[in-house]
Design an enzyme around this catalytic site. Structure first.
Site, PDB file in Angstrom:
ATOM      1  N   ASP A 113      -6.601   9.227   9.765  1.00 19.34           N
ATOM      2  CA  ASP A 113      -6.966   8.250   8.728  1.00 19.34           C
ATOM      3  C   ASP A 113      -7.552   6.991   9.380  1.00 19.34           C
ATOM      4  O   ASP A 113      -7.241   5.870   8.992  1.00 19.34           O
ATOM      5  CB  ASP A 113      -5.745   7.894   7.872  1.00 19.34           C
ATOM      6  CG  ASP A 113      -6.149   7.259   6.535  1.00 19.34           C
ATOM      7  OD1 ASP A 113      -7.313   7.406   6.125  1.00 19.34           O
ATOM      8  OD2 ASP A 113      -5.288   6.607   5.911  1.00 19.34           O
TER       9      ASP A 113
ATOM     10  N   LYS B 129       5.746  -2.248   1.112  1.00 17.88           N
ATOM     11  CA  LYS B 129       5.333  -3.645   0.979  1.00 17.88           C
ATOM     12  C   LYS B 129       5.468  -4.271   2.364  1.00 17.88           C
ATOM     13  O   LYS B 129       6.346  -3.878   3.137  1.00 17.88           O
ATOM     14  CB  LYS B 129       6.237  -4.388  -0.008  1.00 17.88           C
ATOM     15  CG  LYS B 129       6.014  -3.957  -1.448  1.00 17.88           C
ATOM     16  CD  LYS B 129       6.948  -4.709  -2.369  1.00 17.88           C
ATOM     17  CE  LYS B 129       6.801  -4.187  -3.809  1.00 17.88           C
ATOM     18  NZ  LYS B 129       7.795  -4.773  -4.699  1.00 17.88           N
TER      19      LYS B 129
ATOM     20  N   LYS C  38       7.337  -3.603   7.532  1.00 21.73           N
ATOM     21  CA  LYS C  38       6.890  -2.605   6.545  1.00 21.73           C
ATOM     22  C   LYS C  38       8.147  -2.104   5.853  1.00 21.73           C
ATOM     23  O   LYS C  38       9.023  -1.506   6.486  1.00 21.73           O
ATOM     24  CB  LYS C  38       6.160  -1.472   7.267  1.00 21.73           C
ATOM     25  CG  LYS C  38       5.493  -0.467   6.350  1.00 21.73           C
ATOM     26  CD  LYS C  38       4.644   0.518   7.163  1.00 21.73           C
ATOM     27  CE  LYS C  38       4.000   1.558   6.277  1.00 21.73           C
ATOM     28  NZ  LYS C  38       3.124   2.493   7.042  1.00 21.73           N
TER      29      LYS C  38
ATOM     30  N   GLY D  38       0.841  -1.187   0.000  1.00 20.33           N
ATOM     31  CA  GLY D  38       0.000   0.000   0.000  1.00 20.33           C
ATOM     32  C   GLY D  38       0.874   1.233   0.000  1.00 20.33           C
ATOM     33  O   GLY D  38       1.882   1.281   0.708  1.00 20.33           O
TER      34      GLY D  38
END
Length: 566
Positions: A146, A36, A52, A32
């Site tokens: 978010d 990865k 991550k 995203g």
């Protein structure tokens, strides 16, 4: 394949020179933005993490580097049960590595896709944790900015972990208002869109959208166009259906208010009537990721079960009334029986056939070698059939599920399902009504079938499986595991349809496909037993392995024949 995939080099062995720690790269978990995600194992102590990984080649602009630095600084300062654990970060010549707590049960977005609307006790269970995590963030002057189902992760015990602090910001002084346009369309607060300046209240708005989505089954402002969604958000235009409790309606409306000053603080929400007065299970079974749990639980001291009620009145669970809280009731003389939903097998096949037809019509590329990045692990099925035995010439069809539950579909179409703990048993009659019992306590009329279930279970454990002992948990009495709805055999293999919509085909060459219309995805288990899940949409764009394409074609033919016969 995208440019990012070509340029990013991720070694199999990753070394942190500062702590002298070596990690072994494991399975791919998804991607995203610039990152990865892979499973990383510390080679010294076998601790497993989520890694991550961001390519330095993509961090070309100064503001991107600053954003990454801010994300790391904010996240590493946080320590809370409902926040994804931050363990370490380091870099090498190619990548930046962020070592995080691994949440194996994916995000609440996958839960939503599989389940749509949740029951009120489940929503309460998740909301209490979300509020606890956000309260901690706000106390530390952090706005997440978010909050959405895709950034709420679940561990093995279905504990919520707030993650992804890429858009998070710290409020430096009292009354500071941020001006950055950020967030995800369905969850974005109106003051962000109008650029009036925003603060902690944007998170409250997002929590309102989350709660609405959990209870109603879709986001409050969702439309087919971004412009219309934003228009509705600015006007605070949404509808609440009447099939949820008055207290839950009130709590949602408190959060979804245009004026940020009118929205409650997290502390007020934590003491809201919906949160404090309704039944909240102390934990949830993993089966709740795919099926609504049962909440009839016996009080051993008084020998009384808990019976479902709604707004103070006893109710029968039906597909139309899923939302309920719980109180004590009277002990029934027979096993508790409920009809939870009627599964439409034909509709399930039609939807799946349509999806597969779209794939075939697009004539996707067929690849001999396929990269992990083109698969979508988040869409991986939670439950599938791991072993089966056909004894239908005498009794029926036995099977073992991937969670170690065992079931038998008898020749008279009745079913017995033993949960993974080897104790709780569900009986499903010809009408789909479910009765609940245990291996030691069941009605006499089921004695022969219980013995056959025990035989099938023992046979598969001794001859087909290598399984460890199951751990009995308090949550097992709430479990409602998917079960076999129908099956058929051909010269090529066996087709099995579960009542959660999953359709599985096992072929004679030991390959398997598991198709899930809810996730719009197909899982391919090849001859080497490698397990990869692909979204149908992704196959149309990027292609798929040669072997999978052949199986998709066969599935389309088989579903067509079955639909004609039905």
């Amino acid at each position: 394949m995208s440019k990012e995939d070509d340029t990013q080099v991720i070694p199999e062995i990753i070394y942190d020179k500062h702590t002298k720690t070596t990690y072994r790269k494991g399975r791919f978990y998804g991607k995203g933005g610039f990152a990865k995600c892979y499973e990383l194992t510390n080679t010294l102590n076998s601790q497993v993490y989520a890694g991550k990984i961001v390519s330095k080649l993509l961090m070309t602009k100064q503001n991107q580097k600053e954003k990454m630095t801010q994300e790391i600084q904010i996240h590493q300062s946080l320590r809370h049960r409902n926040v994804v654990g931050f363990h370490n970060f380091f870099d090498d010549n190619h990548n930046i590595y962020i070592i995080l707590e691994l949440c194996r049960k994916k995000s609440m977005m996958e839960l939503h896709k599989r389940r749509k609307a949740l029951t009120e006790p489940e929503t309460r269970f998740y909301m209490k944790q979300i509020l606890s995590g956000v309260q901690y963030l706000h106390q530390n002057r952090i706005i997440h900015r978010d909050l959405k189902l895709g950034n709420l992760f679940l561990n093995d015990d279905l504990i919520v972990k707030i993650g992804d602090f890429g858009l998070a910001a710290k409020i430096e002084f009292e009354g500071e208002r941020k001006k950055t346009l950020c967030g995800t369309p369905n969850y974005i607060a109106p003051e962000i869109l109008t650029k009036k300046g925003h603060s902690f209240e944007v998170d409250i708005w997002s929590i309102g959208c989350i709660m609405y989505t959990l209870l109603i089954g879709k986001p409050p402002f969702e439309t087919t166009s971004l412009k219309e969604t934003y228009d509705r958000i600015k006007k605070c235009e949404y509808r609440i259906t009447s099939n949820i409790s008055v207290s839950s309606q009130h709590m949602i409306m408190m959060m979804l208010q245009s004026d940020p000053k009118s929205r409650p603080k997290v502390e007020e929400l934590s003491s809201h009537e919906f949160i404090v007065n309704g039944y909240c299970p102390p934990s949830l079974p993993v089966s709740a990721l795919t099926m609504a749990p049962r909440f009839e639980k016996f009080d051993v001291t008084s020998r009384r079960p808990l019976t479902e009620i709604n707004n103070g009145e006893a109710m029968v669970i039906s597909p139309q009334k899923k939302h309920n809280s719980i109180t004590a009731g009277l002990l029934p003389t027979a096993p508790v029986t409920k009809t939870y939903s009627t599964f439409d097998a034909k509709e399930n096949f039609l939807v799946l056939k349509s999806m597969i037809h779209g794939v075939i019509k697009s004539k996707p590329a067929r690849h001999q070698v396929f990269s992990d990045e083109m698969s979508d692990p988040s869409a991986q099925p939670m439950i599938w059939v791991s072993k089966w035995v056909d004894y239908s010439d005498k009794y029926g069809f036995g099977y073992q599920l991937s969670d170690e539950g065992v079931g038998v579909m008898f020749n008279d179409t009745t079913k017995l399902i033993m949960l993974p703990n080897g104790i709780n048993v569900h009986y499903v009659d010809k009408n789909g009504d479910e009765s609940y019992m245990t291996v030691d306590n069941y009605p006499k009329q089921h004695e022969k079938k219980m013995k056959l279930l025990s035989y099938f279970s023992r046979y598969m454990r001794e001859h087909l499986l290598k399984t460890g002992a199951s751990v009995v948990k308090d949550t097992d009495s709430m479990s409602r595991t998917p079960h076999l709805h129908q099956w058929c055999r051909s010269t090529s293999g066996v087709l099995m349809q579960l009542n959660n919509g999953t359709v599985q085909m096992n072929f004679g060459d030991h390959t398997k496909i598991i198709m899930c219309p809810l996730m719009a995805a197909i899982t391919y288990i090849d001859e080497d037993r490698s397990f990869r899940t692909f979204k149908f949409e992704s196959i149309q764009k990027h292609g798929c392995p040669v072997g999978l394409y052949e199986k998709i074609h066969y599935a389309h033919e088989k579903l067509s024949i079955l639909l004609e016969s039905q």
